[in-house]
Scaffold this motif. Sequence first.
Motif, PDB file in Angstrom:
ATOM      1  N   VAL A   1     103.745  14.508 -23.934  1.00 57.97           N
ATOM      2  CA  VAL A   1     103.894  13.442 -24.915  1.00 57.97           C
ATOM      3  C   VAL A   1     104.025  12.120 -24.172  1.00 57.97           C
ATOM      4  O   VAL A   1     104.301  12.083 -22.960  1.00 57.97           O
ATOM      5  CB  VAL A   1     105.120  13.662 -25.840  1.00 57.97           C
ATOM      6  CG1 VAL A   1     104.929  14.913 -26.679  1.00 57.97           C
ATOM      7  CG2 VAL A   1     106.414  13.726 -25.040  1.00 57.97           C
ATOM      8  N   VAL A   2     103.802  11.047 -24.883  1.00 59.24           N
ATOM      9  CA  VAL A   2     103.883   9.722 -24.286  1.00 59.24           C
ATOM     10  C   VAL A   2     105.272   9.533 -23.665  1.00 59.24           C
ATOM     11  O   VAL A   2     106.298   9.793 -24.302  1.00 59.24           O
ATOM     12  CB  VAL A   2     103.611   8.635 -25.342  1.00 59.24           C
ATOM     13  CG1 VAL A   2     103.876   7.251 -24.775  1.00 59.24           C
ATOM     14  CG2 VAL A   2     102.177   8.744 -25.855  1.00 59.24           C
ATOM     15  N   GLY A   3     105.300   9.099 -22.406  1.00 65.54           N
ATOM     16  CA  GLY A   3     106.553   8.867 -21.711  1.00 65.54           C
ATOM     17  C   GLY A   3     107.125  10.071 -21.013  1.00 65.54           C
ATOM     18  O   GLY A   3     108.139   9.960 -20.309  1.00 65.54           O
ATOM     19  N   GLU A   4     106.499  11.252 -21.158  1.00 67.41           N
ATOM     20  CA  GLU A   4     106.987  12.463 -20.509  1.00 67.41           C
ATOM     21  C   GLU A   4     106.345  12.598 -19.126  1.00 67.41           C
ATOM     22  O   GLU A   4     105.140  12.433 -18.964  1.00 67.41           O
ATOM     23  CB  GLU A   4     106.642  13.683 -21.358  1.00 67.41           C
ATOM     24  CG  GLU A   4     107.116  15.006 -20.779  1.00 67.41           C
ATOM     25  CD  GLU A   4     106.725  16.201 -21.638  1.00 67.41           C
ATOM     26  OE1 GLU A   4     107.283  17.289 -21.427  1.00 67.41           O
ATOM     27  OE2 GLU A   4     105.842  16.045 -22.502  1.00 67.41           O
ATOM     28  N   ARG A   5     107.140  12.904 -18.125  1.00 65.62           N
ATOM     29  CA  ARG A   5     106.601  13.067 -16.776  1.00 65.62           C
ATOM     30  C   ARG A   5     105.822  14.379 -16.670  1.00 65.62           C
ATOM     31  O   ARG A   5     106.304  15.438 -17.065  1.00 65.62           O
ATOM     32  CB  ARG A   5     107.720  13.056 -15.739  1.00 65.62           C
ATOM     33  CG  ARG A   5     107.207  12.944 -14.302  1.00 65.62           C
ATOM     34  CD  ARG A   5     108.333  12.978 -13.312  1.00 65.62           C
ATOM     35  NE  ARG A   5     108.895  14.327 -13.190  1.00 65.62           N
ATOM     36  CZ  ARG A   5     109.948  14.617 -12.441  1.00 65.62           C
ATOM     37  NH1 ARG A   5     110.572  13.657 -11.797  1.00 65.62           N
ATOM     38  NH2 ARG A   5     110.411  15.858 -12.384  1.00 65.62           N
ATOM     39  N   VAL A   6     104.612  14.280 -16.132  1.00 67.66           N
ATOM     40  CA  VAL A   6     103.764  15.449 -15.915  1.00 67.66           C
ATOM     41  C   VAL A   6     103.691  15.696 -14.417  1.00 67.66           C
ATOM     42  O   VAL A   6     103.136  14.878 -13.661  1.00 67.66           O
ATOM     43  CB  VAL A   6     102.349  15.235 -16.489  1.00 67.66           C
ATOM     44  CG1 VAL A   6     101.478  16.458 -16.240  1.00 67.66           C
ATOM     45  CG2 VAL A   6     102.415  14.913 -17.976  1.00 67.66           C
ATOM     46  N   ASP A   7     104.254  16.789 -13.963  1.00 64.54           N
ATOM     47  CA  ASP A   7     104.228  17.139 -12.547  1.00 64.54           C
ATOM     48  C   ASP A   7     102.950  17.918 -12.246  1.00 64.54           C
ATOM     49  O   ASP A   7     102.641  18.912 -12.903  1.00 64.54           O
ATOM     50  CB  ASP A   7     105.444  17.982 -12.176  1.00 64.54           C
ATOM     51  CG  ASP A   7     106.739  17.188 -12.260  1.00 64.54           C
ATOM     52  OD1 ASP A   7     106.768  16.063 -11.738  1.00 64.54           O
ATOM     53  OD2 ASP A   7     107.713  17.688 -12.859  1.00 64.54           O
ATOM     54  N   VAL A   8     102.217  17.476 -11.223  1.00 66.19           N
ATOM     55  CA  VAL A   8     100.963  18.099 -10.814  1.00 66.19           C
ATOM     56  C   VAL A   8     101.141  18.602  -9.387  1.00 66.19           C
ATOM     57  O   VAL A   8     101.677  17.879  -8.522  1.00 66.19           O
ATOM     58  CB  VAL A   8      99.791  17.104 -10.887  1.00 66.19           C
ATOM     59  CG1 VAL A   8      98.495  17.765 -10.415  1.00 66.19           C
ATOM     60  CG2 VAL A   8      99.629  16.578 -12.310  1.00 66.19           C
ATOM     61  N   GLY A   9     100.718  19.822  -9.132  1.00 67.69           N
ATOM     62  CA  GLY A   9     100.822  20.391  -7.800  1.00 67.69           C
ATOM     63  C   GLY A   9      99.519  21.035  -7.377  1.00 67.69           C
ATOM     64  O   GLY A   9      98.697  21.424  -8.211  1.00 67.69           O
ATOM     65  N   ALA A  10      99.317  21.146  -6.060  1.00 66.84           N
ATOM     66  CA  ALA A  10      98.116  21.784  -5.525  1.00 66.84           C
ATOM     67  C   ALA A  10      98.371  22.215  -4.089  1.00 66.84           C
ATOM     68  O   ALA A  10      99.202  21.622  -3.385  1.00 66.84           O
ATOM     69  CB  ALA A  10      96.921  20.845  -5.587  1.00 66.84           C
ATOM     70  N   THR A  11      97.656  23.245  -3.677  1.00 66.61           N
ATOM     71  CA  THR A  11      97.638  23.663  -2.278  1.00 66.61           C
ATOM     72  C   THR A  11      96.403  23.057  -1.627  1.00 66.61           C
ATOM     73  O   THR A  11      95.284  23.274  -2.102  1.00 66.61           O
ATOM     74  CB  THR A  11      97.611  25.189  -2.163  1.00 66.61           C
ATOM     75  OG1 THR A  11      98.779  25.732  -2.792  1.00 66.61           O
ATOM     76  CG2 THR A  11      97.569  25.630  -0.711  1.00 66.61           C
ATOM     77  N   VAL A  12      96.613  22.266  -0.567  1.00 69.71           N
ATOM     78  CA  VAL A  12      95.519  21.543   0.092  1.00 69.71           C
ATOM     79  C   VAL A  12      95.595  21.809   1.593  1.00 69.71           C
ATOM     80  O   VAL A  12      96.662  21.642   2.196  1.00 69.71           O
ATOM     81  CB  VAL A  12      95.613  20.022  -0.182  1.00 69.71           C
ATOM     82  CG1 VAL A  12      94.538  19.264   0.581  1.00 69.71           C
ATOM     83  CG2 VAL A  12      95.510  19.742  -1.678  1.00 69.71           C
ATOM     84  N   TYR A  13      94.473  22.215   2.197  1.00 76.29           N
ATOM     85  CA  TYR A  13      94.493  22.497   3.633  1.00 76.29           C
ATOM     86  C   TYR A  13      93.073  22.433   4.202  1.00 76.29           C
ATOM     87  O   TYR A  13      92.087  22.401   3.475  1.00 76.29           O
ATOM     88  CB  TYR A  13      95.103  23.873   3.907  1.00 76.29           C
ATOM     89  CG  TYR A  13      94.361  25.031   3.292  1.00 76.29           C
ATOM     90  CD1 TYR A  13      93.397  25.745   4.020  1.00 76.29           C
ATOM     91  CD2 TYR A  13      94.615  25.436   1.989  1.00 76.29           C
ATOM     92  CE1 TYR A  13      92.718  26.816   3.456  1.00 76.29           C
ATOM     93  CE2 TYR A  13      93.944  26.496   1.417  1.00 76.29           C
ATOM     94  CZ  TYR A  13      92.995  27.186   2.156  1.00 76.29           C
ATOM     95  OH  TYR A  13      92.308  28.234   1.604  1.00 76.29           O
ATOM     96  N   ARG A  14      92.992  22.407   5.528  1.00 77.43           N
ATOM     97  CA  ARG A  14      91.725  22.480   6.240  1.00 77.43           C
ATOM     98  C   ARG A  14      91.971  23.182   7.568  1.00 77.43           C
ATOM     99  O   ARG A  14      93.114  23.449   7.939  1.00 77.43           O
ATOM    100  CB  ARG A  14      91.123  21.099   6.465  1.00 77.43           C
ATOM    101  CG  ARG A  14      91.942  20.190   7.362  1.00 77.43           C
ATOM    102  CD  ARG A  14      91.138  18.997   7.870  1.00 77.43           C
ATOM    103  NE  ARG A  14      90.067  19.431   8.764  1.00 77.43           N
ATOM    104  CZ  ARG A  14      89.195  18.607   9.358  1.00 77.43           C
ATOM    105  NH1 ARG A  14      89.290  17.305   9.127  1.00 77.43           N
ATOM    106  NH2 ARG A  14      88.262  19.057  10.161  1.00 77.43           N
ATOM    107  N   GLU A  15      90.905  23.436   8.282  1.00 79.17           N
ATOM    108  CA  GLU A  15      91.042  24.099   9.579  1.00 79.17           C
ATOM    109  C   GLU A  15      91.641  23.137  10.608  1.00 79.17           C
ATOM    110  O   GLU A  15      91.571  21.919  10.453  1.00 79.17           O
ATOM    111  CB  GLU A  15      89.673  24.612  10.049  1.00 79.17           C
ATOM    112  CG  GLU A  15      88.831  23.622  10.847  1.00 79.17           C
ATOM    113  CD  GLU A  15      88.273  22.478  10.013  1.00 79.17           C
ATOM    114  OE1 GLU A  15      87.823  21.474  10.602  1.00 79.17           O
ATOM    115  OE2 GLU A  15      88.299  22.569   8.770  1.00 79.17           O
TER     116      GLU A  15
END
Length: 654
Positions: free
Chosen positions: A24-38
């Motif tokens: 909803v408007v004003g609600e914090r949305v937490d976004v996560g991801a696994t990111v890597y390289r060699e």
Amino acid sequence: MSLRLAIEDVVPAVGAGRFPAKAVVGERVDVGATVYREGHDAVRAELVWHRPGERGEHRRPMELTDAGLDRWTGALVPDRSGYWTYRVDAYSAPWHTWLDALTTKLAAGFAADELANELAEGELLLLRAARRVPGADGRRLRAAARALRDRHAALPQRTGPALDAAVRHIMDTRPLRELLTRGPTRRLLVERERALTGAWYELFPRSTGGLDPDGRPVHGDLRTAVAHLPGIAAMGFDVLYLPPIHPIGRTARKGRDNAATALPGDVGSPWAIGAREGGHDAIHPRLGSAADFRAFVRAAADHGLEVALDLALQCAPDHPWVTEHPEWFTTRADGSIAYAENPPKKYQDIYPLNFDNDPAGLRAEILRVVLHWVGEGVRIFRVDNPHTKPLDFWRWLIERVKQTDPDVVFLSEAFTRPAVLHGLAKVGFSQSYTYFTWRTSKAELTGYLRELTADADHLRPNLWVNTPDILPGHLAGAPPAMFAIRAALAATLGPSWGMYAGFELYENTPAGPGREDYLHSEKYELHYRPPADAESRPSLRPWITRLNRLRHRHRALGRQRGLVFHDVADDQLVAYSKTDDRTGEIVLCVVTLDPVRRRQAPLRLDAQALGLSPDRPLRLRDLATGRSRTWHDNAVVRIDPGVAVARFFTLEQV
């Protein structure tokens, strides 16, 4: 996935990304991801999002919150309703690779001649960045590059400008990106605050007409219902939900107590929609006119109430659609139209719709009906039995309506199998009825609310204590304290809660032994209850008013994601807290499940789950008395249902 940079396990991802996550408007949305390289080159991640109605994108660096698991997190706070998009981008960060290598070698005592390549590479990176950075910041980067090139200066003077905090900030905010990789694009359905939080009250306008000289209820209308608005508003409710207000069929009309045959004067079920006076876009003549409805909506708004209308997609045999569009129904082998059945129950007064014969025509007509009521000022729809209609229809309808008005809210009355309940939430329903109505023990309540909290990305619960169809077994013949307990749990465990009129008056007579429906159900007859200021019976109104006032004063109680249960050593006491994602305020609730006996037990707060230090004291402020005290672990909490069935506190670290 790029062969060089991997972006995996992006959350939120409802149905592996097939459905929008919700906020909803004003609600914090937490976004996560696994990111890597060699290898060991530095990697960075960015959260990228797009607002509805805009062309460009917005991006913000994400934070590496778990280096061992390559887990990155970020957050956005949507500021408008509509369908947003978000994704995680990753890139190789040559500046940060260089910076890490240089600082490591400087710490190890490398000399200038041993760092000749590093110093030259740093110069090139700074000059490359300076070409993209205008003004004073660009000049600062070029100066740092010149210092790295100055072989006559001591090593600290050569590297100092490049290691300066101001240069680092420029390079962090205007980074050099290589191997830029776009992650999968996800959708985010952002709705107004009412889609998450609110207190609902259900009222039958036809039951507001008063009594005749013999004490019999008189059919009321939208005008007589206005007299009930002040009392409902005074209890602190936000939404006034009306059952269907449309013409009621006469053919196969049900009588009192769901009798198969109606007697003269029986009013029938408002869910048997349609008669010669019209269908889903019409108002029952005995309830008033379109002008009366608009006046009612305005009067409700004047009292701080928003009107929710029932959307029941089913028809009485007299509905105009039956003759005009017989293809929208199911025809049986004998040529008759199939009525609704739930064996052994039969609903001869209701014809279900068939979405297979003419889906385009039926969809267009239902969309027209919904937008008609939106034009009349309705922004909330409680949808009856949505689980009996196709999921793809609901997805289509909700998206089409929100294209016209993104602030329309849909509540799913999905008392059905869990997979279907969740499926309806995933395709766009703003809120859902839940199984809270039947969860009574401490283990059931804590386990179920943990499930609902875990599913907060797509499912928003609306906890109802009763409905016209449901008198839960724990309320049948129960003492007033049990009503207070269920209200306290519903109002503080979930972001939204609801009750059907009569709950506050302790109505609790079942239709028969073991039955979970009301004797003399209001679905089939008039039940007059005087307005609050004229009611003389014992009432739960003061307690309901206090609960709703607490909700209005403490935003945490209208949140879903911040629910934490705490250990209290009594199976008849439930302790939990909710946190406001905007201010960080924590509200602690302790509710008894015993309507008769005084209970007391040690309470241990889960400071870690709250993000608090276990080594610092906590201060509790009692929201009933205003008194504060320092809390120590395993302090005893006491509740006497003869005084109050719940206690509420704010909690802070000192």
